[in-house]
Design a protein around this motif. Structure first.
Motif, short mmCIF file in Angstrom:
data_model
loop_
_atom_site.label_atom_id
_atom_site.label_comp_id
_atom_site.label_asym_id
_atom_site.label_seq_id
_atom_site.Cartn_x
_atom_site.Cartn_y
_atom_site.Cartn_z
N TYR A 172 0.93 -1.05 -0.05
CA TYR A 172 -0.04 0.07 -0.18
C TYR A 172 0.86 1.18 0.17
CZ TYR A 172 -3.45 3.42 1.49
OH TYR A 172 -4.19 4.61 1.61
N PHE A 173 1.84 1.17 0.95
CA PHE A 173 2.78 2.52 1.02
C PHE A 173 3.62 2.31 -0.34
CE2 PHE A 173 1.77 2.14 5.50
CZ PHE A 173 1.21 3.46 5.73
N ALA A 174 3.97 1.48 -1.07
CA ALA A 174 4.76 1.44 -2.04
C ALA A 174 4.15 2.14 -3.24
CB ALA A 174 5.28 -0.02 -2.44
N PHE A 175 2.96 1.84 -3.45
CA PHE A 175 1.94 2.53 -4.37
C PHE A 175 2.03 3.89 -4.24
CE2 PHE A 175 0.06 -1.49 -5.63
CZ PHE A 175 0.54 -1.56 -6.87
N LEU A 176 1.73 4.54 -2.68
CA LEU A 176 1.68 5.76 -2.44
C LEU A 176 3.02 6.41 -2.76
CD1 LEU A 176 -0.36 5.61 0.91
CD2 LEU A 176 -1.05 6.37 -1.30
N ALA A 177 4.18 5.75 -2.44
CA ALA A 177 5.57 6.40 -2.67
C ALA A 177 5.67 6.83 -4.14
CB ALA A 177 6.57 5.50 -2.41
N ILE A 178 4.96 6.09 -5.22
CA ILE A 178 5.08 6.54 -6.60
C ILE A 178 4.10 7.33 -7.18
CG2 ILE A 178 6.67 4.65 -7.09
CD1 ILE A 178 4.18 3.25 -8.47
N GLY A 179 3.07 7.64 -5.97
CA GLY A 179 2.02 8.64 -6.40
C GLY A 179 0.73 7.91 -7.01
N VAL A 180 0.43 6.61 -6.54
CA VAL A 180 -0.53 5.78 -7.12
C VAL A 180 -1.32 5.29 -5.80
CG1 VAL A 180 -1.56 3.43 -8.26
CG2 VAL A 180 0.53 5.02 -8.89
N SER A 181 -2.70 5.72 -5.57
CA SER A 181 -3.44 5.52 -4.33
C SER A 181 -4.52 4.29 -4.87
CB SER A 181 -4.31 6.72 -4.13
OG SER A 181 -5.16 6.45 -3.06
N LEU A 182 -4.33 3.58 -4.10
CA LEU A 182 -5.24 2.24 -4.22
C LEU A 182 -6.10 1.93 -2.99
CD1 LEU A 182 -3.09 -0.50 -6.31
CD2 LEU A 182 -4.71 0.99 -7.11
N PRO A 183 -7.33 1.53 -3.40
CA PRO A 183 -7.99 1.20 -2.09
C PRO A 183 -7.42 -0.01 -1.20
CG PRO A 183 -9.38 1.10 -4.07
CD PRO A 183 -7.98 1.37 -4.57
N ALA A 184 -7.54 0.38 0.01
CA ALA A 184 -6.82 -0.74 0.77
C ALA A 184 -7.43 -2.23 0.84
CB ALA A 184 -6.96 -0.09 2.49
N GLY A 185 -8.72 -2.25 0.62
CA GLY A 185 -9.46 -3.63 0.45
C GLY A 185 -8.76 -4.32 -0.75
N PHE A 186 -8.69 -3.59 -1.99
CA PHE A 186 -7.97 -4.11 -3.04
C PHE A 186 -6.56 -4.65 -2.78
CE2 PHE A 186 -5.56 -3.65 -7.22
CZ PHE A 186 -6.39 -4.62 -7.93
N VAL A 187 -5.59 -3.82 -2.06
CA VAL A 187 -4.30 -4.31 -1.95
C VAL A 187 -4.53 -5.49 -0.92
CG1 VAL A 187 -2.31 -3.45 -0.67
CG2 VAL A 187 -3.71 -2.01 -2.21
N MET A 188 -5.31 -5.53 -0.01
CA MET A 188 -5.42 -6.77 1.04
C MET A 188 -5.82 -8.09 -0.10
SD MET A 188 -7.28 -5.14 4.15
CE MET A 188 -7.64 -6.52 5.23
N ILE A 189 -6.63 -7.82 -0.89
CA ILE A 189 -7.00 -9.02 -1.91
C ILE A 189 -5.74 -9.33 -2.64
CG2 ILE A 189 -8.57 -9.65 -3.76
CD1 ILE A 189 -10.52 -7.93 -2.48
N LEU A 190 -4.92 -8.35 -3.40
CA LEU A 190 -4.03 -8.46 -4.20
C LEU A 190 -2.84 -9.32 -3.47
CD1 LEU A 190 -3.01 -7.94 -6.73
CD2 LEU A 190 -2.00 -5.78 -6.04
N THR A 191 -2.59 -9.00 -2.11
CA THR A 191 -1.32 -9.65 -1.59
C THR A 191 -1.78 -10.79 -1.14
OG1 THR A 191 -1.94 -8.40 0.43
CG2 THR A 191 -0.29 -7.43 -0.77
N THR A 192 -3.16 -11.20 -0.46
CA THR A 192 -3.28 -12.44 0.13
C THR A 192 -3.58 -13.34 -1.20
OG1 THR A 192 -5.67 -11.76 0.44
CG2 THR A 192 -4.08 -11.63 2.17
N THR A 193 -4.18 -13.16 -2.12
CA THR A 193 -4.46 -13.75 -3.24
C THR A 193 -2.98 -14.14 -4.03
OG1 THR A 193 -4.73 -12.05 -4.97
CG2 THR A 193 -6.64 -13.35 -3.90
N SER A 194 -2.04 -13.35 -3.95
CA SER A 194 -0.66 -13.86 -4.65
C SER A 194 0.04 -14.61 -3.70
CB SER A 194 -0.13 -12.58 -5.00
OG SER A 194 0.17 -11.93 -3.61
N THR A 195 -0.18 -14.47 -2.39
CA THR A 195 0.61 -15.35 -1.39
C THR A 195 -0.09 -16.94 -1.34
OG1 THR A 195 0.88 -13.33 -0.13
CG2 THR A 195 1.05 -15.57 1.07
N THR A 196 -1.47 -17.07 -1.55
CA THR A 196 -2.18 -18.22 -1.24
C THR A 196 -2.27 -18.95 -2.38
OG1 THR A 196 -4.15 -17.19 -1.28
CG2 THR A 196 -3.29 -17.53 0.77
N ALA A 197 -2.43 -18.30 -3.75
CA ALA A 197 -2.57 -18.88 -4.89
C ALA A 197 -1.26 -19.82 -5.40
CB ALA A 197 -2.74 -18.13 -6.29
#
Length: 287
Positions: free
Chosen positions: A262-287
């Motif tokens: 979440y903070f990596a996206f903010l660092a480069i000026g991209v703001s993503l919804p927190a819920g979407f980031v949670m889904i993105l990271t957990t699916t990439s981890t468990t898939a």
């Protein structure tokens, strides 16, 4: 070992460590160079130069939090198996394990070898190590599912028309439940576990024998590993306090990934919804 040979052996060991460390750096540098070339060097460098330091610092804290929590979880679970470890050397071993996984992406096998070498060198038997890995995988998967469900709830509350998140989470939940049922069944069929352990060991030994010309399969060692595994799990069930503490550390560890992303996206000026980031990271981890 005599006083004359000890310094020489120590020097060789340090030389080996330096060479291995330099190899990791070289391979990592090549991978980063290739990624930058694929993404576009000018655009990538511009993003990095304009990154906001405060968010970059938050990314670093998030990643360090993961490493601290991983070492803490392993230390607590090791205590459940009767093994007392010092935190700082264990933390360093986990860093080496993660570095190996990042450098040689082969499904986490290299990191697993590093962890096994460290824990086995401190007196942990193969069966106990297998039990520890199974417990940590179970705890991390449970934590990932909790984060995934939380992310889905956040996304559906903020955007009720988005049904992809619910379908995705439902599929992963069913898959995790199926794996849990299979694991529960196998655990209560010790005879089947022993047959599988012997079969996998024989097949692995056959492949290794073709490469190095040495047979590694030992029936007695496989039997001892299975005994250690069941003894270790039974010991863990008798220590619920440490088990709960390990659950907390694993939840903290899994939470660090969406925080860092979440903070990596903010660092480069991209703001993503927190819920979407949670889904993105957990699916990439468990898939």
């Amino acid at each position: 070992m005599t006083e004359e040979t000890r310094p020489h052996s120590l020097a060789q060991h340090r030389l080996f460590d330096r060479r291995l460390f330099l190899a990791f750096i070289l391979v990592s540098a090549v991978l980063i160079f290739l990624l930058v070339r694929l993404a576009g060097a000018e655009r990538t460098l511009a993003r990095i130069q304009n990154a906001q330091p405060i968010f970059v610092a938050a990314v670093i804290v998030g990643h360090m939090l993961r490493h601290f929590a991983t070492a803490a979880s392993t230390m607590v679970l090791s205590e459940m198996f009767g093994l007392q470890l010092k935190y700082l050397p264990l933390f360093q071993a986990n860093l080496a394990s993660q570095a190996a996984n990042r450098t040689f992406s082969v499904g986490g096998a290299t990191g697993l070898v590093v962890r096994y070498a460290y824990l086995h060198g401190h007196g942990m038997h193969t069966g106990s190590f297998a039990a520890l890995e199974v417990l940590e995988d179970l705890l991390s998967s449970t934590a990932a599912m909790l984060l995934l469900m939380s992310g889905v709830v956040i996304v559906l509350v903020t955007n009720p028309t988005l049904g992809v998140a619910s379908v995705l989470s439902g599929g992963l939940f069913i898959g995790a439940l199926a794996l849990a049922v299979i694991g529960f069944y196998l655990y209560h069929r010790r005879d089947l576990v022993e047959r599988l352990a012997h079969s996998v060991s024989r097949r692995t030994s056959a492949v290794v024998t073709r490469i190095i010309g040495r047979t590694l399969y030992d029936r007695d060692k496989v039997e001892r590993a299975v005994d250690d595994f069941y003894d270790s799990v039974a010991h863990a069930r008798r220590d619920p306090r440490r088990f709960v503490l390990a659950c907390v550390f694993n939840l903290l560890r899994m939470s660090s990934d969406p925080i860092a992303l979440y903070f990596a996206f903010l660092a480069i000026g991209v703001s993503l919804p927190a819920g979407f980031v949670m889904i993105l990271t957990t699916t990439s981890t468990t898939a």
